[in-house]
Design a protein around this motif. Structure first.
Motif, mmCIF file in Angstrom:
data_model
loop_
_atom_site.group_PDB
_atom_site.id
_atom_site.type_symbol
_atom_site.label_atom_id
_atom_site.label_comp_id
_atom_site.label_asym_id
_atom_site.label_seq_id
_atom_site.Cartn_x
_atom_site.Cartn_y
_atom_site.Cartn_z
ATOM 1 N N ALA A 200 0.847 -1.188 0.000
ATOM 2 C CA ALA A 200 0.000 0.000 0.000
ATOM 3 C C ALA A 200 0.881 1.235 0.000
ATOM 4 N N SER A 201 0.488 2.223 -0.808
ATOM 5 C CA SER A 201 1.368 3.361 -1.034
ATOM 6 C C SER A 201 1.411 4.352 0.115
ATOM 7 N N SER A 202 0.380 4.376 0.936
ATOM 8 C CA SER A 202 0.293 5.398 1.970
ATOM 9 C C SER A 202 0.841 4.909 3.300
ATOM 10 N N ASN A 203 1.715 5.687 3.916
ATOM 11 C CA ASN A 203 2.274 5.330 5.219
ATOM 12 C C ASN A 203 1.276 5.550 6.352
ATOM 13 N N THR A 204 0.225 6.319 6.083
ATOM 14 C CA THR A 204 -0.766 6.593 7.124
ATOM 15 C C THR A 204 -1.980 5.682 7.012
ATOM 16 N N PHE A 205 -1.947 4.781 6.063
ATOM 17 C CA PHE A 205 -3.071 3.884 5.823
ATOM 18 C C PHE A 205 -2.940 2.640 6.677
ATOM 19 N N ALA A 206 -4.048 2.252 7.317
ATOM 20 C CA ALA A 206 -4.068 1.020 8.099
ATOM 21 C C ALA A 206 -4.897 -0.004 7.339
ATOM 22 N N ALA A 207 -4.254 -1.051 6.905
ATOM 23 C CA ALA A 207 -4.950 -2.070 6.131
ATOM 24 C C ALA A 207 -5.704 -3.019 7.044
ATOM 25 N N GLY A 208 -6.926 -3.311 6.680
ATOM 26 C CA GLY A 208 -7.723 -4.308 7.391
ATOM 27 C C GLY A 208 -7.573 -5.656 6.712
ATOM 28 N N ASP A 209 -8.698 -6.285 6.398
ATOM 29 C CA ASP A 209 -8.653 -7.561 5.700
ATOM 30 C C ASP A 209 -8.022 -7.378 4.325
ATOM 31 N N MET A 210 -7.210 -8.346 3.946
ATOM 32 C CA MET A 210 -6.560 -8.314 2.640
ATOM 33 C C MET A 210 -6.766 -9.657 1.955
ATOM 34 N N ALA A 211 -6.617 -9.648 0.632
ATOM 35 C CA ALA A 211 -6.837 -10.888 -0.105
ATOM 36 C C ALA A 211 -6.118 -10.845 -1.444
ATOM 37 N N TRP A 212 -5.905 -12.018 -1.970
ATOM 38 C CA TRP A 212 -5.438 -12.183 -3.345
ATOM 39 C C TRP A 212 -6.562 -12.809 -4.160
ATOM 40 N N TYR A 213 -6.786 -12.241 -5.320
ATOM 41 C CA TYR A 213 -7.696 -12.799 -6.301
ATOM 42 C C TYR A 213 -6.891 -13.088 -7.569
ATOM 43 N N ARG A 214 -7.477 -13.870 -8.463
ATOM 44 C CA ARG A 214 -6.836 -14.095 -9.751
ATOM 45 C C ARG A 214 -7.896 -14.227 -10.836
ATOM 46 N N GLN A 215 -7.477 -13.892 -12.039
ATOM 47 C CA GLN A 215 -8.373 -14.010 -13.180
ATOM 48 C C GLN A 215 -7.605 -14.616 -14.343
ATOM 49 N N ALA A 216 -8.009 -15.815 -14.701
ATOM 50 C CA ALA A 216 -7.402 -16.504 -15.833
ATOM 51 C C ALA A 216 -8.066 -16.038 -17.127
ATOM 52 N N PRO A 217 -7.386 -16.189 -18.252
ATOM 53 C CA PRO A 217 -7.971 -15.767 -19.533
ATOM 54 C C PRO A 217 -9.318 -16.421 -19.781
ATOM 55 N N GLY A 218 -10.313 -15.613 -20.068
ATOM 56 C CA GLY A 218 -11.636 -16.126 -20.380
ATOM 57 C C GLY A 218 -12.454 -16.572 -19.188
ATOM 58 N N LYS A 219 -11.939 -16.322 -17.986
ATOM 59 C CA LYS A 219 -12.655 -16.761 -16.781
ATOM 60 C C LYS A 219 -12.940 -15.576 -15.871
ATOM 61 N N ALA B 26 -2.610 -16.759 -14.522
ATOM 62 C CA ALA B 26 -3.655 -15.752 -14.344
ATOM 63 C C ALA B 26 -3.011 -14.415 -14.007
ATOM 64 N N VAL B 27 -3.827 -13.384 -14.057
ATOM 65 C CA VAL B 27 -3.433 -12.108 -13.471
ATOM 66 C C VAL B 27 -3.871 -12.152 -12.005
ATOM 67 N N TYR B 28 -2.932 -11.882 -11.122
ATOM 68 C CA TYR B 28 -3.191 -11.919 -9.691
ATOM 69 C C TYR B 28 -3.381 -10.493 -9.180
ATOM 70 N N TYR B 29 -4.497 -10.300 -8.465
ATOM 71 C CA TYR B 29 -4.862 -8.984 -7.969
ATOM 72 C C TYR B 29 -4.821 -8.950 -6.453
ATOM 73 N N CYS B 30 -4.368 -7.840 -5.954
ATOM 74 C CA CYS B 30 -4.356 -7.576 -4.516
ATOM 75 C C CYS B 30 -5.619 -6.804 -4.160
ATOM 76 N N TYR B 31 -6.213 -7.167 -3.047
ATOM 77 C CA TYR B 31 -7.403 -6.494 -2.535
ATOM 78 C C TYR B 31 -7.169 -6.141 -1.073
#
Length: 117
Positions: A24-43, A91-96
């Motif tokens: 996360a880019s902000s030093n003042t940001f407090a992250a709560g729940d986090m997750a990884w998602y992914r999206q494969a081609p055509g899915k 897949a493309v892996y996304y951070c949430y």
């Protein structure tokens, strides 16, 4: 404005390993729940793994036992250690991330993981 930046994607052979990072880019940001998602081609995008601020984790069945999610709250960074990668992991892996105080949801732009011989 908080930005999530993923890194660590690339090309790997079947059976190989990769480690993804999400910062996360902000030093003042407090992250709560986090997750990884992914999206494969055509899915559709699918959930890979989740981690709470306290460190509790959950995994999707296809990655259970092969992937490990972790985080460093002091650095506002999350990781995904991926082992025994298979072509179906391509897949493309996304951070949430959800803001701990605001509850606002943020997404990264994604990092491509390609598993191929």
């Amino acid at each position: 404005q908080v930005q999530l930046v993923e890194s660590g994607g690339g090309l790997v052979q079947p059976g190989g390993s990769l480690r993804l990072s999400c910062a996360a880019s902000s030093n003042t940001f407090a992250a709560g729940d986090m997750a990884w998602y992914r999206q494969a081609p055509g899915k559709q995008r699918e959930l890979v793994a989740t981690i709470t601020r306290g460190g509790s984790t959950n995994y999707a069945d296809p990655v259970q036992g092969r992937f490990t999610i972790s985080r460093d709250n002091a650095k506002n960074t999350m990781y995904l250690q991926m082992s025994d990668l298979q072509p179906e992991d391509t897949a493309v892996y996304y951070c949430y991330c959800k803001g701990f105080y605001s509850g606002a949801a943020y997404w990264g732009k994604g990092t491509l993981v390609t598993v191929s011989s």
